[in-house]
Motif scaffolding. Structure first.
Motif, short mmCIF file in Angstrom:
data_model
loop_
_atom_site.label_atom_id
_atom_site.label_comp_id
_atom_site.label_asym_id
_atom_site.label_seq_id
_atom_site.Cartn_x
_atom_site.Cartn_y
_atom_site.Cartn_z
N ARG A 199 102.72 -55.36 17.12
CA ARG A 199 101.84 -54.18 17.20
C ARG A 199 100.52 -54.46 16.51
O ARG A 199 99.46 -54.01 16.97
CB ARG A 199 102.55 -52.98 16.55
N ALA A 200 100.54 -55.23 15.43
CA ALA A 200 99.29 -55.54 14.71
C ALA A 200 98.34 -56.33 15.60
O ALA A 200 97.15 -56.05 15.68
CB ALA A 200 99.61 -56.31 13.44
N TYR A 201 98.87 -57.33 16.30
CA TYR A 201 98.03 -58.11 17.21
C TYR A 201 97.58 -57.28 18.40
O TYR A 201 96.44 -57.40 18.86
CB TYR A 201 98.78 -59.35 17.69
N MET A 202 98.47 -56.44 18.91
CA MET A 202 98.11 -55.59 20.05
C MET A 202 97.02 -54.59 19.66
O MET A 202 96.14 -54.26 20.46
CB MET A 202 99.35 -54.88 20.57
N ALA A 203 97.06 -54.11 18.43
CA ALA A 203 96.03 -53.18 17.97
C ALA A 203 94.66 -53.87 17.95
O ALA A 203 93.64 -53.27 18.31
CB ALA A 203 96.38 -52.65 16.58
N LYS A 204 94.64 -55.14 17.55
CA LYS A 204 93.38 -55.89 17.57
C LYS A 204 92.91 -56.14 18.99
O LYS A 204 91.70 -56.10 19.27
CB LYS A 204 93.56 -57.21 16.83
N ALA A 205 93.85 -56.36 19.91
CA ALA A 205 93.48 -56.53 21.32
C ALA A 205 92.87 -55.25 21.86
O ALA A 205 91.85 -55.28 22.57
CB ALA A 205 94.72 -56.92 22.14
N GLU A 206 93.47 -54.12 21.52
CA GLU A 206 92.95 -52.83 22.00
C GLU A 206 91.56 -52.56 21.42
O GLU A 206 90.64 -52.13 22.14
CB GLU A 206 93.90 -51.70 21.61
N TYR A 207 91.39 -52.81 20.14
CA TYR A 207 90.09 -52.58 19.50
C TYR A 207 89.00 -53.38 20.19
O TYR A 207 87.92 -52.87 20.49
CB TYR A 207 90.17 -52.96 18.02
N ASN A 208 89.28 -54.63 20.47
CA ASN A 208 88.27 -55.49 21.09
C ASN A 208 88.05 -55.14 22.56
O ASN A 208 86.94 -55.31 23.08
CB ASN A 208 88.65 -56.96 20.93
N PRO B 23 111.67 -50.76 21.75
CA PRO B 23 111.95 -49.75 22.77
C PRO B 23 111.59 -48.34 22.32
O PRO B 23 112.07 -47.85 21.30
CB PRO B 23 113.45 -49.90 23.01
N ASP B 24 110.73 -47.71 23.10
CA ASP B 24 110.26 -46.37 22.76
C ASP B 24 109.78 -45.73 24.06
O ASP B 24 108.70 -46.04 24.57
CB ASP B 24 109.11 -46.46 21.75
N TYR B 25 110.60 -44.85 24.61
CA TYR B 25 110.29 -44.26 25.92
C TYR B 25 108.95 -43.53 25.91
O TYR B 25 108.13 -43.69 26.81
CB TYR B 25 111.41 -43.30 26.33
N ARG B 26 108.72 -42.73 24.89
CA ARG B 26 107.50 -41.93 24.85
C ARG B 26 106.25 -42.81 24.86
O ARG B 26 105.31 -42.55 25.62
CB ARG B 26 107.50 -41.04 23.59
N ARG B 27 106.24 -43.84 24.05
CA ARG B 27 105.06 -44.71 23.97
C ARG B 27 104.93 -45.57 25.23
O ARG B 27 103.81 -45.84 25.70
CB ARG B 27 105.14 -45.56 22.72
N ALA B 28 106.04 -46.01 25.78
CA ALA B 28 105.99 -46.80 27.01
C ALA B 28 105.44 -45.95 28.15
O ALA B 28 104.58 -46.42 28.93
CB ALA B 28 107.38 -47.31 27.37
N LEU B 29 105.90 -44.71 28.25
CA LEU B 29 105.42 -43.83 29.31
C LEU B 29 103.95 -43.50 29.12
O LEU B 29 103.18 -43.44 30.10
CB LEU B 29 106.25 -42.55 29.33
N THR C 134 94.86 -54.70 31.04
CA THR C 134 95.89 -55.67 30.67
C THR C 134 96.52 -55.33 29.32
O THR C 134 97.69 -55.64 29.08
CB THR C 134 95.32 -57.10 30.65
N PHE C 135 95.75 -54.69 28.45
CA PHE C 135 96.33 -54.21 27.18
C PHE C 135 97.43 -53.19 27.47
O PHE C 135 98.53 -53.26 26.89
CB PHE C 135 95.26 -53.58 26.29
N HIS C 136 97.15 -52.23 28.37
CA HIS C 136 98.18 -51.23 28.71
C HIS C 136 99.40 -51.89 29.32
O HIS C 136 100.54 -51.51 29.02
CB HIS C 136 97.60 -50.19 29.67
N GLU C 137 99.19 -52.88 30.20
CA GLU C 137 100.31 -53.59 30.82
C GLU C 137 101.18 -54.27 29.76
O GLU C 137 102.42 -54.21 29.82
CB GLU C 137 99.79 -54.61 31.82
N SER C 138 100.53 -54.92 28.81
CA SER C 138 101.28 -55.60 27.75
C SER C 138 101.97 -54.59 26.83
O SER C 138 103.09 -54.85 26.34
CB SER C 138 100.33 -56.48 26.93
N SER C 139 101.33 -53.45 26.61
CA SER C 139 101.94 -52.42 25.77
C SER C 139 103.23 -51.89 26.39
O SER C 139 104.21 -51.58 25.69
CB SER C 139 100.96 -51.27 25.54
N ILE C 140 103.23 -51.75 27.71
CA ILE C 140 104.44 -51.29 28.39
C ILE C 140 105.59 -52.25 28.11
O ILE C 140 106.71 -51.84 27.76
CB ILE C 140 104.18 -51.17 29.91
N LYS C 141 105.32 -53.55 28.24
CA LYS C 141 106.36 -54.54 27.96
C LYS C 141 106.80 -54.47 26.51
O LYS C 141 107.98 -54.61 26.18
CB LYS C 141 105.83 -55.95 28.27
N GLU C 142 105.85 -54.25 25.62
CA GLU C 142 106.15 -54.14 24.18
C GLU C 142 107.13 -53.00 23.92
O GLU C 142 108.12 -53.17 23.18
CB GLU C 142 104.86 -53.92 23.40
#
Length: 396
Positions: A245-254, A289-295, A275-283
């Motif tokens: 999540r820490a790396y993904m947050a940096k990806a989203e910021y940039n 696993p978190d249905y609310r955040r994935a959705l 592509t950030f959203h696509e990767s977040s879904i996989k995350e």
């Protein structure tokens, strides 16, 4: 099963994806980020500059899919011989006389072909490029093209050779820093995905990428976003949700920084967010696993790129993973209706989801639709197998 000729395929064959792959053209509206990005890049890229940009690179079978669905002869479509669009005619003229193109123009022409999955013609032109004596960035970009081709066409059989050549060119100091960081990102991703890149080069990518990402911070947000999204695969593989999540947050910021700094590269910057959203879904499906955040990620993806079939399919994957099979079926059906790419896959997934809720009629309808366009498809056989299993369960 109904006669295939009696079924009218319920999807758009000549959709935005097919239009750009066959004719290098995209509508200003009602087109995916991929389609508009490909068309815009070809129109605006300076062919005197190295490094042809990409939105996404697909396998050659997807070009053959759209050619087949649109009754285009594959060999003629490969060389844009039947296109009537200005962009298609321009690319046809470029590929006609490769020996007359300068090194950089030939490299960019091959890049443009790869961007729309015309790999047969790209390979033909690569023969000319490989025969030329290139140094510095020219050598790097030639190896980059070779890497893309082997990665998409023969499962990366020659990926390590191409990677070694890119690294060698990069270490001369004559390749832009951003391109070297792109190389590091590719090395991390393809080592983790399929070990196309060996362990030693993977470690070099991690060390070099960490150093270069600091140098480019606040200066190249698109490149940095890609780096952190690729880097997030490492803790994800180790099942470390916090670091992922820490790396993904940096990806989203940039990605957002790239959009804010938009200098007429809007589609490319928006694609970083996509592509950030696509990767977040996989995350949120596999790592944490978190249905609310994935959705939520899936909904944001569809809102950002609503005409892209894979956006709806990603949302379908979320519903399927968390047991909402009717919602999953609806997403896969909408994805299939939008047309290529992956029409057959989306029909199969829609049929499977329908069977899971006992809707055999709709599952059969999807099988018939697939049968009308690809009667020998392995996917059709899979649907029929599931249908037989479903019928056996009902009898028991």
């Amino acid at each position: 099963m109904a006669n295939a000729k009696e079924i009218r395929p319920a999807f758009q064959a000549y959709n935005c994806f097919a239009r750009v792959l066959l004719d290098l053209e995209a509508n200003a509206k009602n087109s995916s980020l991929f389609a508009r990005g490909c068309a815009q890049i070809f129109e605006n890229h300076d062919f005197d500059d190295w490094a042809y940009p990409y939105i996404q690179v697909f396998e050659p079978n997807l070009f053959r899919e759209v050619a087949y669905l649109n009754d285009r002869d594959v060999d003629r479509a490969e060389r844009f011989e039947d296109t009537l669009t200005p962009a298609g005619r321009r690319l046809r003229e470029l590929i006609a006389y490769p020996a007359e193109l300068s090194d950089v123009w030939l490299s960019n022409t091959i890049g443009a072909l790869i961007s729309v999955a015309h790999f047969t013609t790209a390979n033909e032109l690569m023969i000319h490029l490989k025969a030329r004596s290139l140094t510095g960035q020219g050598q790097f970009e030639r190896a980059w093209l070779a890497f893309l081709i082997t990665n998409r066409c023969n499962q990366g059989a020659d990926a390590q050779v191409a990677f070694d050549e890119m690294r060698g060119a990069a270490e001369t100091g004559n390749v832009p820093t951003g391109r070297v960081l792109d190389l590091c990102t590719q090395g991390v991703v393809w080592h983790l995905k399929s070990e196309q890149i060996n362990e030693a080069q993977f470690r070099w990518c991690l060390t070099t990428g960490a150093r270069l990402s600091k140098q480019l911070e606040h200066r190249a947000p698109e490149t940095i976003a890609s780096w952190y999204r690729g880097l997030a695969m490492l803790p994800a593989a180790r099942n470390d949700p916090k670091r992922t999540r820490a790396y993904m947050a940096k990806a989203e910021y940039n990605a957002h920084a790239a959009i804010r700094a938009d200098d007429n590269r809007g589609l490319s910057a928006l694609n970083q967010l996509k592509t950030f959203h696509e990767s977040s879904i996989k995350e949120f499906i596999y790592v944490d696993p978190d249905y609310r955040r994935a959705l939520k990620s899936a909904q944001e993806l569809v809102a950002l790129d609503p005409y892209w079939p894979l956006s709806l399919a990603e949302k379908g994957e979320v519903h399927e993973r968390f047991g909402e099979h009717e919602a999953a079926a609806e997403c896969f059906e909408r994805a299939a209706a939008l047309g290529p790419p992956y029409v057959g896959l989306h029909l199969r997934k829609a049929a499977t989801s329908r069977l899971r809720i006992g809707d055999r009629d709709r599952a059969l309808q999807h099988a018939n639709t697939l049968g009308s366009i690809a009667p020998d498809s392995e996917t059709l056989g899979e649907i029929e197998k599931v249908l037989r299993m479903h019928d056996a369960e009902l009898r028991n």
